[in-house]
Motif scaffolding. Structure first.
Motif, PDB file in Angstrom:
ATOM      1  N   ALA A 171       0.804  -1.224   0.000  1.00 16.47           N
ATOM      2  CA  ALA A 171       0.000   0.000   0.000  1.00 16.47           C
ATOM      3  C   ALA A 171       0.837   1.275   0.000  1.00 16.47           C
ATOM      4  O   ALA A 171       0.293   2.374   0.098  1.00 16.47           O
ATOM      5  N   TYR A 172       2.166   1.139  -0.139  1.00 16.94           N
ATOM      6  CA  TYR A 172       3.067   2.295  -0.115  1.00 16.94           C
ATOM      7  C   TYR A 172       4.142   2.102  -1.180  1.00 16.94           C
ATOM      8  O   TYR A 172       4.418   0.979  -1.613  1.00 16.94           O
ATOM      9  N   VAL A 173       4.752   3.208  -1.573  1.00 13.73           N
ATOM     10  CA  VAL A 173       5.836   3.143  -2.555  1.00 13.73           C
ATOM     11  C   VAL A 173       6.825   4.264  -2.266  1.00 13.73           C
ATOM     12  O   VAL A 173       6.434   5.359  -1.847  1.00 13.73           O
ATOM     13  N   GLN A 174       8.104   3.973  -2.448  1.00 17.47           N
ATOM     14  CA  GLN A 174       9.167   4.966  -2.333  1.00 17.47           C
ATOM     15  C   GLN A 174       9.692   5.242  -3.732  1.00 17.47           C
ATOM     16  O   GLN A 174       9.934   4.310  -4.505  1.00 17.47           O
ATOM     17  N   VAL A 175       9.893   6.510  -4.066  1.00 14.84           N
ATOM     18  CA  VAL A 175      10.454   6.889  -5.367  1.00 14.84           C
ATOM     19  C   VAL A 175      11.745   7.661  -5.126  1.00 14.84           C
ATOM     20  O   VAL A 175      11.780   8.620  -4.345  1.00 14.84           O
ATOM     21  N   PHE A 176      12.802   7.244  -5.809  1.00 17.00           N
ATOM     22  CA  PHE A 176      14.135   7.817  -5.607  1.00 17.00           C
ATOM     23  C   PHE A 176      14.763   8.093  -6.967  1.00 17.00           C
ATOM     24  O   PHE A 176      15.006   7.177  -7.746  1.00 17.00           O
ATOM     25  N   THR A 177      15.001   9.379  -7.257  1.00 14.89           N
ATOM     26  CA  THR A 177      15.710   9.754  -8.479  1.00 14.89           C
ATOM     27  C   THR A 177      17.185   9.898  -8.132  1.00 14.89           C
ATOM     28  O   THR A 177      17.631  10.941  -7.660  1.00 14.89           O
ATOM     29  N   HIS A 178      17.928   8.850  -8.376  1.00 12.33           N
ATOM     30  CA  HIS A 178      19.327   8.747  -7.940  1.00 12.33           C
ATOM     31  C   HIS A 178      20.232   9.330  -9.031  1.00 12.33           C
ATOM     32  O   HIS A 178      20.329   8.786 -10.129  1.00 12.33           O
ATOM     33  N   ARG A 179      20.909  10.424  -8.705  1.00  6.98           N
ATOM     34  CA  ARG A 179      21.758  11.112  -9.680  1.00  6.98           C
ATOM     35  C   ARG A 179      23.250  10.846  -9.471  1.00  6.98           C
ATOM     36  O   ARG A 179      24.086  11.534 -10.058  1.00  6.98           O
ATOM     37  N   ALA A 180      23.571   9.836  -8.673  1.00  4.88           N
ATOM     38  CA  ALA A 180      24.972   9.449  -8.486  1.00  4.88           C
ATOM     39  C   ALA A 180      25.089   7.932  -8.446  1.00  4.88           C
ATOM     40  O   ALA A 180      25.872   7.370  -7.690  1.00  4.88           O
ATOM     41  N   PHE A 181      24.313   7.272  -9.273  1.00  4.75           N
ATOM     42  CA  PHE A 181      24.279   5.815  -9.311  1.00  4.75           C
ATOM     43  C   PHE A 181      25.577   5.285  -9.909  1.00  4.75           C
ATOM     44  O   PHE A 181      26.093   5.808 -10.898  1.00  4.75           O
ATOM     45  N   ASN A 206       8.184   2.387  14.598  1.00  2.77           N
ATOM     46  CA  ASN A 206       7.817   3.388  15.599  1.00  2.77           C
ATOM     47  C   ASN A 206       6.380   3.856  15.460  1.00  2.77           C
ATOM     48  O   ASN A 206       5.667   4.009  16.454  1.00  2.77           O
ATOM     49  N   THR A 207       5.938   4.094  14.230  1.00  3.79           N
ATOM     50  CA  THR A 207       4.595   4.648  14.040  1.00  3.79           C
ATOM     51  C   THR A 207       3.518   3.584  14.005  1.00  3.79           C
ATOM     52  O   THR A 207       2.344   3.870  14.285  1.00  3.79           O
ATOM     53  N   GLY A 208       3.890   2.371  13.608  1.00  6.90           N
ATOM     54  CA  GLY A 208       2.905   1.306  13.460  1.00  6.90           C
ATOM     55  C   GLY A 208       2.153   1.349  12.148  1.00  6.90           C
ATOM     56  O   GLY A 208       1.404   0.414  11.829  1.00  6.90           O
ATOM     57  N   GLN A 209       2.339   2.397  11.355  1.00  7.61           N
ATOM     58  CA  GLN A 209       1.575   2.541  10.120  1.00  7.61           C
ATOM     59  C   GLN A 209       1.957   1.455   9.119  1.00  7.61           C
ATOM     60  O   GLN A 209       3.118   1.305   8.762  1.00  7.61           O
ATOM     61  N   GLY A 210       0.967   0.703   8.664  1.00  8.52           N
ATOM     62  CA  GLY A 210       1.189  -0.336   7.681  1.00  8.52           C
ATOM     63  C   GLY A 210       1.861  -1.583   8.216  1.00  8.52           C
ATOM     64  O   GLY A 210       2.040  -2.559   7.488  1.00  8.52           O
ATOM     65  N   LEU A 211       2.234  -1.579   9.492  1.00 10.66           N
ATOM     66  CA  LEU A 211       2.969  -2.696  10.074  1.00 10.66           C
ATOM     67  C   LEU A 211       2.057  -3.919  10.209  1.00 10.66           C
ATOM     68  O   LEU A 211       0.895  -3.797  10.606  1.00 10.66           O
ATOM     69  N   ARG A 212       2.568  -5.080   9.870  1.00  9.13           N
ATOM     70  CA  ARG A 212       1.815  -6.327  10.019  1.00  9.13           C
ATOM     71  C   ARG A 212       2.372  -7.097  11.222  1.00  9.13           C
ATOM     72  O   ARG A 212       3.558  -7.418  11.260  1.00  9.13           O
ATOM     73  N   TRP A 213       1.526  -7.377  12.189  1.00 10.44           N
ATOM     74  CA  TRP A 213       1.935  -8.197  13.330  1.00 10.44           C
ATOM     75  C   TRP A 213       1.578  -9.639  13.006  1.00 10.44           C
ATOM     76  O   TRP A 213       0.412 -10.013  12.979  1.00 10.44           O
TER      77      TRP A 213
END
Length: 310
Positions: free
Chosen positions: A242-252, A275-282
């Motif tokens: 349910a989440y995504v990280q986007v990284f435009t890496h300019r020193a790959f 820490n936040t518990g958001q999206g965490l699956r127990w």
């Protein structure tokens, strides 16, 4: 010479090929009709900037490497020392064990044993399979301990479309929120993207993007990279991702100066979820959790092959 990422498992399904590594159950190559649809790296190299690896049992960062379990502080190793955080889980540098393989699929397993900051026992598997849709990746997590274990899953693919420079591609992400961060890339809040430069729901030219940001409240589980010639590479996930990280890496490491490598990272929880518990699956003792994501190429010269199977 032995590869730094261990055994190399070459997969093939028609015009789709992939190389999966033993260390971190990573994707070293993924090609369609000879065109790279992920950033490859050499067999004699470690994965640059986490290229292609599995992120378990948490993706992204845990602030200061510290979280609390039943009121007791847990202190993880600071694997991102430059920013003082614990990053990308516990299996990044560990070898997996082969479970099963065929011409088009491989399943590997790794166990997470209790260690400082994470006192749980988890059996995990990762299956990479080439099929009529493209690549499907299936994760399982089984809790072998006697107490519930907090778990999140992520992966770190860098998408591309053949030799088209990433700066000329368009990225579409149907997310309604973005996770704001401080100067150490730790989450400080979640804000709507509507009306901001972070709204990629109508697509954004990669050349115009400068991102190392998590996104949530996804309106669609599909994130699409598109070239002007009509070719697309879609990263999809099931309801768990349910989440995504986007990284435009300019020193790959494998890119020339000024070029961009584009990471689109599916995640079941955002950064700092311990820490936040958001999206965490127990995951309960004895329970097995299964989650899937994948990559679907379309518009390539070899599409007729997959279409014949559809």
């Amino acid at each position: 010479m032995r590869a730094p990422t261990g055994e190399q498992y070459d997969l093939e399904f028609g015009d789709l090929t992939a190389t999966v590594t033993q260390v971190a159950a990573g994707l070293r190559t993924l090609r369609y009709g000879g065109a790279d649809i992920l950033e490859p790296f050499p067999e004699d190299s470690t994965p640059p900037s986490a290229d292609g690896i599995v992120l378990m049992p948490w993706p992204n960062r845990v602030k200061d490497g510290v979280w609390e379990l039943d009121g007791v502080p847990q202190r993880l190793a600071l694997t991102e020392p430059s920013l003082g955080n614990a990053s990308h889980g516990l299996l990044r540098y560990r070898p997996y064990t082969l479970v099963e393989r065929s011409d088009s699929a491989v399943t590997q397993a790794a166990t997470i044993y209790p260690e400082p900051g994470y006192p749980f026992i988890l059996d995990t598997t990762v299956t990479h399979e080439l099929d009529t849709e493209g690549l499907t990746v299936t994760h399982t997590v089984t809790n072998r301990g006697e107490r519930s274990a907090p778990v999140a899953i992520g992966a770190h693919p860098y998408l591309r479309i053949g030799d088209v420079p990433a700066t000329q591609l368009t990225l579409t992400v149907h997310a309604r929120t973005r996770f704001e961060t401080d100067d150490r890339l730790n989450v400080t809040g979640e804000a709507p993207v509507a009306g901001t430069k972070y709204d990629l729901s109508e697509g954004g030219i990669v050349a115009d993007l400068d991102l190392n940001d998590g996104f949530g409240d996804l309106g669609s589980p599909e994130h699409v990279l598109a070239a002007a010639d009509g070719r697309t590479v879609t990263l999809w996930g099931d309801a768990s991702f349910a989440y995504v990280q986007v990284f435009t890496h300019r020193a790959f490491a494998t890119k020339e100066a000024g070029e961009v490598a584009l990471a689109v990272e599916p995640m079941t929880a955002p950064a700092n979820a311990l820490n936040t518990g958001q999206g965490l699956r127990w995951v309960e003792p004895g329970e097995t959790w299964t989650a899937q994501w994948g990559i679907r190429p379309r518009g390539f010269a070899s599409d007729s092959y997959l279409a014949s199977w559809g």
